[in-house]
Scaffold this motif. Structure first.
Motif, PDB file in Angstrom:
ATOM      1  N   ASP A 184       0.839  -1.210   0.000  1.00  0.00           N
ATOM      2  CA  ASP A 184       0.000   0.000   0.000  1.00  0.00           C
ATOM      3  C   ASP A 184       0.871   1.256   0.000  1.00  0.00           C
ATOM      4  O   ASP A 184       0.534   2.256  -0.638  1.00  0.00           O
ATOM      5  CB  ASP A 184      -0.915   0.017   1.236  1.00  0.00           C
ATOM      6  CG  ASP A 184      -1.978  -1.072   1.164  1.00  0.00           C
ATOM      7  OD1 ASP A 184      -2.131  -1.679   0.076  1.00  0.00           O
ATOM      8  OD2 ASP A 184      -2.636  -1.319   2.197  1.00  0.00           O
ATOM      9  N   VAL A 232       2.088   1.950  -3.518  1.00  0.00           N
ATOM     10  CA  VAL A 232       1.032   2.538  -4.358  1.00  0.00           C
ATOM     11  C   VAL A 232       0.860   4.016  -4.010  1.00  0.00           C
ATOM     12  O   VAL A 232       0.741   4.873  -4.896  1.00  0.00           O
ATOM     13  CB  VAL A 232      -0.293   1.759  -4.213  1.00  0.00           C
ATOM     14  CG1 VAL A 232      -1.436   2.476  -4.934  1.00  0.00           C
ATOM     15  CG2 VAL A 232      -0.139   0.333  -4.741  1.00  0.00           C
ATOM     16  N   LYS A 252       1.407   7.188  -6.590  1.00  0.00           N
ATOM     17  CA  LYS A 252       0.370   8.207  -6.845  1.00  0.00           C
ATOM     18  C   LYS A 252       0.893   9.610  -6.533  1.00  0.00           C
ATOM     19  O   LYS A 252       0.606  10.569  -7.259  1.00  0.00           O
ATOM     20  CB  LYS A 252      -0.860   7.928  -5.982  1.00  0.00           C
ATOM     21  CG  LYS A 252      -1.708   6.770  -6.464  1.00  0.00           C
ATOM     22  CD  LYS A 252      -2.943   6.684  -5.581  1.00  0.00           C
ATOM     23  CE  LYS A 252      -3.902   5.617  -6.034  1.00  0.00           C
ATOM     24  NZ  LYS A 252      -5.030   5.447  -5.115  1.00  0.00           N
ATOM     25  N   PHE A 256      -2.734  -3.719 -11.471  1.00  0.00           N
ATOM     26  CA  PHE A 256      -1.997  -2.494 -11.114  1.00  0.00           C
ATOM     27  C   PHE A 256      -2.888  -1.271 -11.379  1.00  0.00           C
ATOM     28  O   PHE A 256      -3.024  -0.381 -10.535  1.00  0.00           O
ATOM     29  CB  PHE A 256      -0.688  -2.414 -11.907  1.00  0.00           C
ATOM     30  CG  PHE A 256       0.051  -1.108 -11.733  1.00  0.00           C
ATOM     31  CD1 PHE A 256       0.287  -0.585 -10.464  1.00  0.00           C
ATOM     32  CD2 PHE A 256       0.504  -0.385 -12.835  1.00  0.00           C
ATOM     33  CE1 PHE A 256       0.963   0.629 -10.295  1.00  0.00           C
ATOM     34  CE2 PHE A 256       1.178   0.818 -12.682  1.00  0.00           C
ATOM     35  CZ  PHE A 256       1.395   1.324 -11.410  1.00  0.00           C
ATOM     36  N   ASN A 316      -5.440  -0.608  -8.830  1.00  0.00           N
ATOM     37  CA  ASN A 316      -4.859  -0.027  -7.607  1.00  0.00           C
ATOM     38  C   ASN A 316      -4.753   1.487  -7.700  1.00  0.00           C
ATOM     39  O   ASN A 316      -4.709   2.182  -6.682  1.00  0.00           O
ATOM     40  CB  ASN A 316      -3.431  -0.553  -7.396  1.00  0.00           C
ATOM     41  CG  ASN A 316      -3.395  -1.769  -6.527  1.00  0.00           C
ATOM     42  OD1 ASN A 316      -4.219  -1.906  -5.632  1.00  0.00           O
ATOM     43  ND2 ASN A 316      -2.442  -2.649  -6.784  1.00  0.00           N
ATOM     44  N   ILE A 317      -4.652   1.994  -8.928  1.00  0.00           N
ATOM     45  CA  ILE A 317      -4.491   3.444  -9.114  1.00  0.00           C
ATOM     46  C   ILE A 317      -5.859   4.122  -9.166  1.00  0.00           C
ATOM     47  O   ILE A 317      -6.056   5.194  -8.608  1.00  0.00           O
ATOM     48  CB  ILE A 317      -3.698   3.732 -10.414  1.00  0.00           C
ATOM     49  CG1 ILE A 317      -2.315   3.062 -10.362  1.00  0.00           C
ATOM     50  CG2 ILE A 317      -3.569   5.235 -10.664  1.00  0.00           C
ATOM     51  CD1 ILE A 317      -1.384   3.562  -9.278  1.00  0.00           C
TER      52      ILE A 317
END
Ligand SMILES: O=C(O)CCC(=O)C(=O)O
Ligand SMILES: [Fe+2]
Length: 277
Positions: A27, A30, A34, A58, A61-62
């Motif tokens: 996490d 990620v 971002k 992936f 996740n964004i």
């Protein structure tokens, strides 16, 4: 959390984030990706072994995935669009300065592009910072731009008379019947950083609201010349295993078309955006 090595690709745009495995992100990783994307407009990962399923997870996740209305779909994975040019084709996708989806009411946040087949040399992608371009303008012009809105559409590109639909890319494209139109401010604020950004582009912006096309082009062409200055750019040289993700609000990009006679295939997943103003 993984130790990530950050290598800036130029002063204003792009960071290579090295040491990450996109199949295996915490996490914290990620969140770092971002944050860097918001700050630098483009993040690049090298030496990835990422299959289609990993590409999709992936992307999720964004943010939520949005499917481009025009690009050919990958047969097995409809979330993945194919950006391709065959040995026999002369026209490529994205071969001029632009930002994707500005013709939508809520333009896509950005895309994640995975290099699948690359020409032996060439096929680089240029990116340019719309924060740096905006900042370089005089206070007087900045104040004027803040009062203006521009009209964006894709119909002259993908519609029946459109440039791409009538090119040697045409047979691969879908969505010919669609109509698009959106009006956006010339200057927007980045939804995450709050930075002011120049938001017009030479592919999809047709004119300034309330101005004729000729009047609009006088100003727009000046802004395009500013936005395409090399000082605001970086150049991505793709390698096998390269993955790139960009932010459509804060950058333009330009896929160079200098590899005729060779194939190039990229897999693209586009991430939904938020209202811009
Ligand atoms: O092929 C590339 O490098 C980028 C093409 C493009 O403009 C896009 O995928 O939005
Ligand atoms: Fe593009």
């Amino acid at each position: 959390m993984t130790t990530i090595q950050m290598v800036k690709m130029s002063e204003h745009v792009g960071t290579e984030m090295l040491g990450l495995d996109l199949n295996n992100l915490s996490d914290g990783d990620v969140a770092a990706i971002k944050a860097e994307l918001a700050a630098r407009g483009l993040v690049v990962f090298r030496d990835q072994q990422i299959d289609e399923r990993a590409h999709i997870s992936f992307a999720k996740n964004i943010g939520p995935i949005v499917v481009n209305n025009y690009f050919p779909e990958n047969g097995e994975f409809p979330e993945i669009a194919e950006v391709r040019k065959a040995e026999t084709q002369m026209v490529n996708i994205g071969g001029g300065w632009h930002t994707d989806h500005s013709y939508d009411q809520i333009p896509a946040m950005g895309s994640i592009l995975v290099a699948r087949e690359l020409p032996p040399v060439g096929g680089d992608t240029l990116f340019s910072s719309m924060a740096a371009a905006y900042e370089s303008l005089s206070d007087g012009l900045k104040a004027t731009l803040e009062t203006l809105r521009a009209v964006h559409t894709a119909d002259h590109i993908y519609g029946p008379q459109g440039f791409l639909s009538n090119s040697d890319q045409g047979a691969d494209l879908k969505g010919r019947e669609l109509k698009t139109r959106a009006v956006h401010p010339l200057v927007i604020r980045h939804p995450v950083t709050g930075q002011k950004l120049l938001y017009v582009n030479s592919a999809f912006t047709t004119h300034i609201e309330g101005w004729t096309r000729d009047e609009s082009l006088a100003l727009l062409n000046y802004l395009y010349s500013v936005g395409s200055q090399s000082a605001f750019q970086c150049r991505l040289i793709w390698q096998p295993g390269t993955v790139a993700m960009w932010d459509n609000r804060s950058t333009w990009h330009y896929a160079l078309n200098d590899y005729h006679g060779h194939r190039r295939l990229m897999h693209r997943i586009t991430i939904d955006g938020v209202p811009i103003h």
